[in-house]
Design a protein around this motif. Structure first.
Motif, PDB file in Angstrom:
ATOM      1  N   ASP A   1       6.196  11.783  -1.094  1.00 35.98           N
ATOM      2  CA  ASP A   1       4.831  11.422  -1.020  1.00 35.98           C
ATOM      3  C   ASP A   1       4.105  11.661  -2.328  1.00 35.98           C
TER       4      ASP A   1
ATOM      5  N   THR B   1      -2.327  16.991   4.590  1.00 32.35           N
ATOM      6  CA  THR B   1      -2.073  15.606   3.883  1.00 32.35           C
ATOM      7  C   THR B   1      -2.974  14.549   4.250  1.00 32.35           C
ATOM      8  N   PHE B   2      -3.009  13.399   3.585  1.00 33.95           N
ATOM      9  CA  PHE B   2      -3.738  12.264   4.150  1.00 33.95           C
ATOM     10  C   PHE B   2      -2.782  11.587   5.422  1.00 33.95           C
TER      11      PHE B   2
ATOM     12  N   SER C   1       0.621  -1.199  -0.048  1.00 34.47           N
ATOM     13  CA  SER C   1      -0.130   0.034  -0.055  1.00 34.47           C
ATOM     14  C   SER C   1       0.935   1.273   0.073  1.00 34.47           C
ATOM     15  N   GLY C   2       0.164   2.461  -0.223  1.00 39.66           N
ATOM     16  CA  GLY C   2       1.144   3.683  -0.236  1.00 39.66           C
ATOM     17  C   GLY C   2       1.649   3.912   1.368  1.00 39.66           C
ATOM     18  N   SER C   3       0.499   3.470   2.205  1.00 43.07           N
ATOM     19  CA  SER C   3       0.993   3.842   3.516  1.00 43.07           C
ATOM     20  C   SER C   3       2.248   3.066   3.941  1.00 43.07           C
TER      21      SER C   3
ATOM     22  N   SER D   1       0.856   5.261  -4.169  1.00 37.90           N
ATOM     23  CA  SER D   1      -0.154   4.383  -3.707  1.00 37.90           C
ATOM     24  C   SER D   1      -0.949   3.920  -4.963  1.00 37.90           C
TER      25      SER D   1
ATOM     26  N   ALA E   1       1.690   9.714  -3.743  1.00 41.39           N
ATOM     27  CA  ALA E   1       0.711   8.744  -3.726  1.00 41.39           C
ATOM     28  C   ALA E   1      -0.555   9.485  -4.590  1.00 41.39           C
ATOM     29  N   GLN E   2      -0.546  10.912  -4.739  1.00 40.35           N
ATOM     30  CA  GLN E   2      -1.708  11.554  -5.496  1.00 40.35           C
ATOM     31  C   GLN E   2      -0.930  11.960  -6.982  1.00 40.35           C
TER      32      GLN E   2
ATOM     33  N   LEU F   1       5.228   4.553   2.526  1.00 38.13           N
ATOM     34  CA  LEU F   1       6.073   5.527   3.640  1.00 38.13           C
ATOM     35  C   LEU F   1       6.654   4.862   4.600  1.00 38.13           C
TER      36      LEU F   1
ATOM     37  N   LYS G   1      -6.926   5.812  -6.903  1.00 34.84           N
ATOM     38  CA  LYS G   1      -5.759   6.934  -7.237  1.00 34.84           C
ATOM     39  C   LYS G   1      -5.840   7.104  -8.727  1.00 34.84           C
TER      40      LYS G   1
HETATM   41  C1  LIG Z   1      -0.767  11.723  -0.079  1.00 29.76           C
HETATM   42  C2  LIG Z   1      -1.050  10.227   0.661  1.00 29.76           C
HETATM   43  N1  LIG Z   1      -0.145   9.546   1.103  1.00 29.76           N
HETATM   44  C3  LIG Z   1      -0.353   8.340   1.424  1.00 29.76           C
HETATM   45  C4  LIG Z   1      -1.594   7.613   1.058  1.00 29.76           C
HETATM   46  C5  LIG Z   1      -1.696   6.078   1.557  1.00 29.76           C
HETATM   47  O1  LIG Z   1      -1.932   5.324   0.533  1.00 29.76           O
HETATM   48  P1  LIG Z   1      -2.519   3.976   0.619  1.00 29.76           P
HETATM   49  O2  LIG Z   1      -4.088   4.150   0.960  1.00 29.76           O
HETATM   50  O3  LIG Z   1      -2.294   3.286  -0.559  1.00 29.76           O
HETATM   51  O4  LIG Z   1      -2.184   3.044   1.812  1.00 29.76           O
HETATM   52  C6  LIG Z   1      -2.647   8.310   0.304  1.00 29.76           C
HETATM   53  C7  LIG Z   1      -4.005   7.500  -0.002  1.00 29.76           C
HETATM   54  O5  LIG Z   1      -4.529   7.398   0.529  1.00 29.76           O
HETATM   55  C8  LIG Z   1      -2.211   9.789  -0.056  1.00 29.76           C
HETATM   56  O6  LIG Z   1      -3.394  10.453  -0.315  1.00 29.76           O
END
Ligand SMILES: Cc1ncc(COP(=O)(O)O)c(C=O)c1O
Length: 379
Positions: A160, A88-89, A62-64, A188, A162-163, A67, A193
């Motif tokens: 980051d 941010t997320f 995952s994107g999480s 991500s 992800a977007q 990171l 996305k």
């Molecule tokens: C800026 C940002 N960082 C990290 C993430 C985490 O990605 P994921 O949902 O794949 O874990 C997201 C997306 O949800 C994001 O928008």
């Protein structure tokens, strides 16, 4: 007849465009039955290395996790500081605190909503180990100065992205894509996305082969050789079926990003024609940036009432993000107060993401703007 509900993103329309290609790609994986780190994963990593381009790409769950893995690969320790944005997320910041490090926030720019690079340089201390630059909504943080300054001080630059898959910024005369600037880039592939899988997925890109080796070990429990562990890692692999889907989608991504850009231009024109520019501020693109409009986020008057009005008229919209991270209860221990990051706080009250996706029709955009015009012009 009532028009159909318009979602902020319609994945079904996208699927219909590539259905046959997707089925063939999934079928190959099913025939192979190699689901964990099967051939499609390495093939997709290699596709991304060519596309960005970047020397190394490592798929993860995952994107999480991307990171988290990126920060783990920097050997972050308790008390280390990581500079980032409060707008941010959640995952950008939870990855830092999860490792016992301290997030140090800078405010954001009121025009682009991206973190202010001048404030980043002011917040560097001898405990700063990394900066996470978040390319929010699809446009890049200007990294040219930061890249050089951080390198000189031995501070890791983590993007980051992800977007922002496919987003770029001019580096002199050359466009350079998000995720290819920093020491590490995080992506991500969450289904919503702009390059989204059919489930969770993520990726870390990096410049150095030894970082890639470290990340590849970290994603399999810190193990180089099966059942022998050099450190404690995660179980975080990019699923083979997701990689197969993403390989198909990557081939179309530039065309889809272009369709997003055209839709964004069209919104701008429609707001201007409807004389709504007093009430609605369309997103601004920083000079030198190639925005991919992962989200189309306006800053607007009477945001909550507008959102309710749109919803009643069958139009979805979303608020990214209603509460900046320095104000979240789980981060209260950082000791921040209301007013610490005023731009992020006012954006949280004023931003609204409108429907945007490659297949969005012109007539649907006209409908969105017409409903907004009626909202602002009534009574
Ligand atoms: C800026 C940002 N960082 C990290 C993430 C985490 O990605 P994921 O949902 O794949 O874990 C997201 C997306 O949800 C994001 O928008």
């Amino acid at each position: 007849m009532k028009p159909d509900y318009l979602p902020t993103l319609d994945l079904k329309r996208n699927y219909r465009r590539i259905r046959d290609e997707i089925h063939r790609a999934l079928d190959e994986v099913l025939e192979e039955q190699a689901f964990i780190l099967g051939p499609a994963v390495r093939a997709f990593e290699s596709d991304v290395e060519t596309y960005l381009p970047v020397p190394q790409a490592v798929g993860c769950a995952s994107g999480s996790d991307a990171l988290l893995l990126a920060l783990m690969s920097c050997n972050l320790k308790t008390g280390d500081e990581v500079i980032t944005t409060p707008f941010t997320f959640f995952a950008t910041v939870s990855a830092i605190t999860r490792l016992g490090a301290k997030p140090v926030f800078v405010d954001v720019d009121p025009i682009t909503y991206n973190m202010r690079t001048d404030q980043i340089l002011e917040k560097l201390t001898d405990r700063t180990r990394a900066v996470i630059a978040v390319h929010l909504f699809g446009q890049m943080v200007p990294l040219e100065r930061l890249e050089a300054e951080l390198k000189e001080r031995g501070v890791a630059l983590i993007e980051d992205a992800a977007q922002a898959f496919g987003s770029w910024r001019m580096d002199g005369a050359v466009p350079r894509k998000a995720g290819s600037w920093g020491d590490l880039g995080c992506f991500s592939f969450f289904p919503t996305k702009n390059l989204g899988g059919y489930g969770d997925g993520g990726m870390v890109t990096c410049q150095r082969e030894d970082d890639a080796g470290h990340l590849k070990s970290l994603r399999v429990h810190g193990s180089g050789k099966t059942y022998y562990h050099d450190e404690v890692g995660l179980n975080s692999r990019l699923d083979t079926l997701q990689a197969a889907v993403l390989r198909v989608k990557l081939r179309h991504l530039d065309a889809w990003n272009e369709e997003r850009r055209l839709a964004a231009d069209r919104y701008g024109l429609l707001f201007s024609e409807a004389e709504l520019l007093e009430e609605v501020r369309p997103p601004a693109v920083l000079e030198g940036n190639g925005h991919i409009f992962h989200q189309y986020v306006v800053r607007c008057r009477k945001r909550d009432a507008l959102q309710a009005f749109l919803e009643a008229e069958g139009i979805a919209s979303r608020v990214y993000y209603p509460l900046p991270l320095h104000r979240q209860r789980c981060f209260a221990f950082l000791g921040h107060e209301k007013g610490d990051f005023p731009v992020a706080e006012s954006l949280a009250d004023e931003v609204l993401a409108l429907p945007i996706f490659p297949e969005l029709a012109e007539t649907e955009q006209e409908r969105v703007v017409d409903v907004m015009r009626r909202f602002y012009r009534r009574g």
